[in-house]
Enzyme design. Structure first.
Site, mmCIF file in Angstrom:
data_model
loop_
_atom_site.group_PDB
_atom_site.id
_atom_site.type_symbol
_atom_site.label_atom_id
_atom_site.label_comp_id
_atom_site.label_asym_id
_atom_site.label_seq_id
_atom_site.Cartn_x
_atom_site.Cartn_y
_atom_site.Cartn_z
ATOM 1 N N SER A 188 0.798 -1.228 0.000
ATOM 2 C CA SER A 188 0.000 0.000 0.000
ATOM 3 C C SER A 188 0.832 1.280 0.000
ATOM 4 O O SER A 188 0.325 2.344 -0.340
ATOM 5 C CB SER A 188 -0.958 0.007 1.188
ATOM 6 N N HIS B 73 -5.437 -3.842 -2.418
ATOM 7 C CA HIS B 73 -5.072 -2.973 -3.539
ATOM 8 C C HIS B 73 -4.880 -3.732 -4.850
ATOM 9 O O HIS B 73 -4.359 -3.170 -5.811
ATOM 10 C CB HIS B 73 -3.802 -2.188 -3.193
ATOM 11 N N LYS C 166 -12.450 -0.230 -1.248
ATOM 12 C CA LYS C 166 -11.552 0.437 -2.203
ATOM 13 C C LYS C 166 -12.114 0.261 -3.618
ATOM 14 O O LYS C 166 -12.967 1.050 -4.030
ATOM 15 C CB LYS C 166 -10.133 -0.107 -2.015
HETATM 16 C C1 LIG Z 1 -3.516 -3.427 2.598
HETATM 17 C C2 LIG Z 1 -4.694 -2.997 3.402
HETATM 18 N N1 LIG Z 1 -5.330 -3.900 4.173
HETATM 19 C C3 LIG Z 1 -6.393 -3.568 4.917
HETATM 20 C C4 LIG Z 1 -6.876 -2.283 4.944
HETATM 21 C C5 LIG Z 1 -8.055 -1.941 5.811
HETATM 22 O O1 LIG Z 1 -9.196 -1.922 5.048
HETATM 23 P P1 LIG Z 1 -10.519 -1.085 5.503
HETATM 24 O O2 LIG Z 1 -10.281 0.326 5.103
HETATM 25 O O3 LIG Z 1 -11.612 -1.766 4.765
HETATM 26 O O4 LIG Z 1 -10.638 -1.230 6.982
HETATM 27 C C6 LIG Z 1 -6.262 -1.301 4.152
HETATM 28 C C7 LIG Z 1 -6.793 0.089 4.176
HETATM 29 O O5 LIG Z 1 -6.151 1.054 3.957
HETATM 30 C C8 LIG Z 1 -5.136 -1.667 3.374
HETATM 31 O O6 LIG Z 1 -4.514 -0.752 2.627
#
Ligand SMILES: Cc1ncc(COP(=O)(O)O)c(C=O)c1O
Length: 403
Positions: free
Chosen positions: A191, A219, A250
């Site tokens: 990310s 992502h 997302k």
């Molecule tokens: C790689 C990754 N996993 C999990 C999450 C968490 O997801 P959520 O926003 O649905 O809580 C994010 C959110 O930024 C993320 O980038």
């Protein structure tokens, strides 16, 4: 407790951040939590009456506001109302939850799926349910905070390996007792850096050392693979991931998180994971929106081609201007700035020219690796991306990030 007169550790922590925020605001360098008044066509937003090009959205396929998805959400409100009256185990599972989980399982080529109220909660609860004292979790150093928190919460031995370094992953696996339960966990697309996990080698090592494999596809769904199914499709692999985790916030324009996998795994999680047992389910509108979004992705494959073409155009333009974009090949594009100050300056300059970009600074990234973390989506047109490249390049030259 008065933060102005006390001086314990909590007070000092709060004061440190308050002063940092005040300093940034005082210098017109604070760009977080901006009031977005309207989203226009996915690629533009209205902020305090100004129209800006949006380069900080994770709506990778531009599905926010899609008529079919909005209609599904509205129909679900009419049918089920706006809440779920508590936890599914006791108050009942709505048919829209079952439908969504079947859709996710089919999309991810898995036997079954379970949903939770956010991606963050999914990582916390799934890792801490499966792993415990005496077990080993082995995690990529650049994994998302929710994975790290899940590993720490589990109480298992927590081992990290250098980012995407398969030699070090193997060393970590060799260091664990042969008969111990092991979980290897990683993001599919990282990310902060936008690069892709070496899944073929990771899966091979997990098989060799008898470790479970969990991949977070926050992502990569909608971005990797011909039909957007994610990292397995990207590498032409089928069902090498035991625990296929993803978020519904997302590419999927809703909220929530899920895990897909074998039937027994999902049955276990639905009776043992605390976030499923002790926390209310997704609201009907959000479940229906997510359910419809997976169908739209399959019906409109041009969106996957477009986000990837936009990513290539954006990365190539930044590189040609002299920027370092690290190893990204996806829609997440780090624009390296060096110091935090330079990242703030570049953000300020772009924001003043109506480009919505955000900086990522220490401690979220190591000192000296501050950056803009820009994203492109299928909602951008090539002309808009050219314009954004012009703005970032001019600002980068003024600040001295590029020549
Ligand atoms: C790689 C990754 N996993 C999990 C999450 C968490 O997801 P959520 O926003 O649905 O809580 C994010 C959110 O930024 C993320 O980038």
């Amino acid at each position: 407790m008065d933060i102005h007169t006390t001086d314990d550790a909590v007070t000092r922590r709060i004061r440190f951040f308050t002063e940092r925020e005040d300093r940034l605001r005082g210098n017109d360098l604070y760009f977080y939590n901006q009031p977005v008044e309207e989203i226009r066509g996915g690629s533009r937003v209205i902020v305090k009456g100004r129209e800006m090009g949006m380069y900080a959205s994770y709506s990778y396929l531009g599905l926010i506001g899609h008529p079919r998805i909005n209609a599904a959400a509205k129909a679900a409100v009419d049918k089920f109302g706006t809440g779920t009256n508590g936890v599914r185990l006791l108050a009942g599972t709505l048919t829209i939850h079952t439908e969504l989980e079947e859709t996710i399982a089919a999309y991810k080529h898995a036997e079954a799926a379970i949903t939770y109220s956010s991606g963050y909660v999914t990582n916390l609860t799934v890792i801490s349910t499966l792993m415990g004292r005496g077990d080993f979790v082995i995690s990529d150093k650049l994994n998302h905070a929710s994975i790290v928190d899940g590993c720490l919460m589990s109480g298992a031995e927590f081992r990290r390996f250098k980012h995407n370094d398969m030699t070090e992953l193997e060393r970590r696996l060799q260091q664990t007792p042969a008969d111990a339960a092991k979980l290897v966990v990683a993001d599919a697309v990282f990310s902060m850096d936008g690069d892709v996990l070496d899944l073929p080698k990771t899966a091979e090592l997990c098989k060799k050392y008898n470790a479970w494999l969990m991949i977070d596809e926050a992502h990569s769904v909608g971005v990797l693979g011909k039909t957007g199914r994610g990292i397995e499709e990207h590498f032409g692999l089928d069902d090498v991931i035991d625990i296929k985790m993803g978020t519904l916030s997302k590419t999927i324009p809703s909220v929530g998180g899920y895990v897909a996998g074998k039937k027994e795994l999902i049955r276990y999680l639905s009776h043992a994971s605390r976030a499923f047992i002790f926390s209310a389910a997704l609201p009907p509108a959000q479940a229906a929106a997510a359910n419809e979004a997976f169908k739209v992705i399959l019906d409109e494959p041009w969106r996957i081609k477009k986000v990837n073409a936009n990513g290539r155009q954006f990365i190539a333009g930044l590189k040609a201007a002299g920027f370092d974009t690290m190893l990204t090949t996806t829609a997440i594009v780090p624009v390296m700035c060096g110091t935090d100050e330079r990242a703030y300056q570049l953000t300020q300059s772009c924001q003043h020219k109506n480009l919505f970009v955000l900086p990522v600074v220490s401690p979220a990234v190591p000192e000296g690796q501050a950056r803009l973390r820009a994203t492109v989506t299928a909602a951008h047109e090539p002309g808009e991306i050219d314009h954004a490249l012009g703005v970032i390049t001019e600002a980068g030259r003024e600040i001295g990030i590029i020549q």
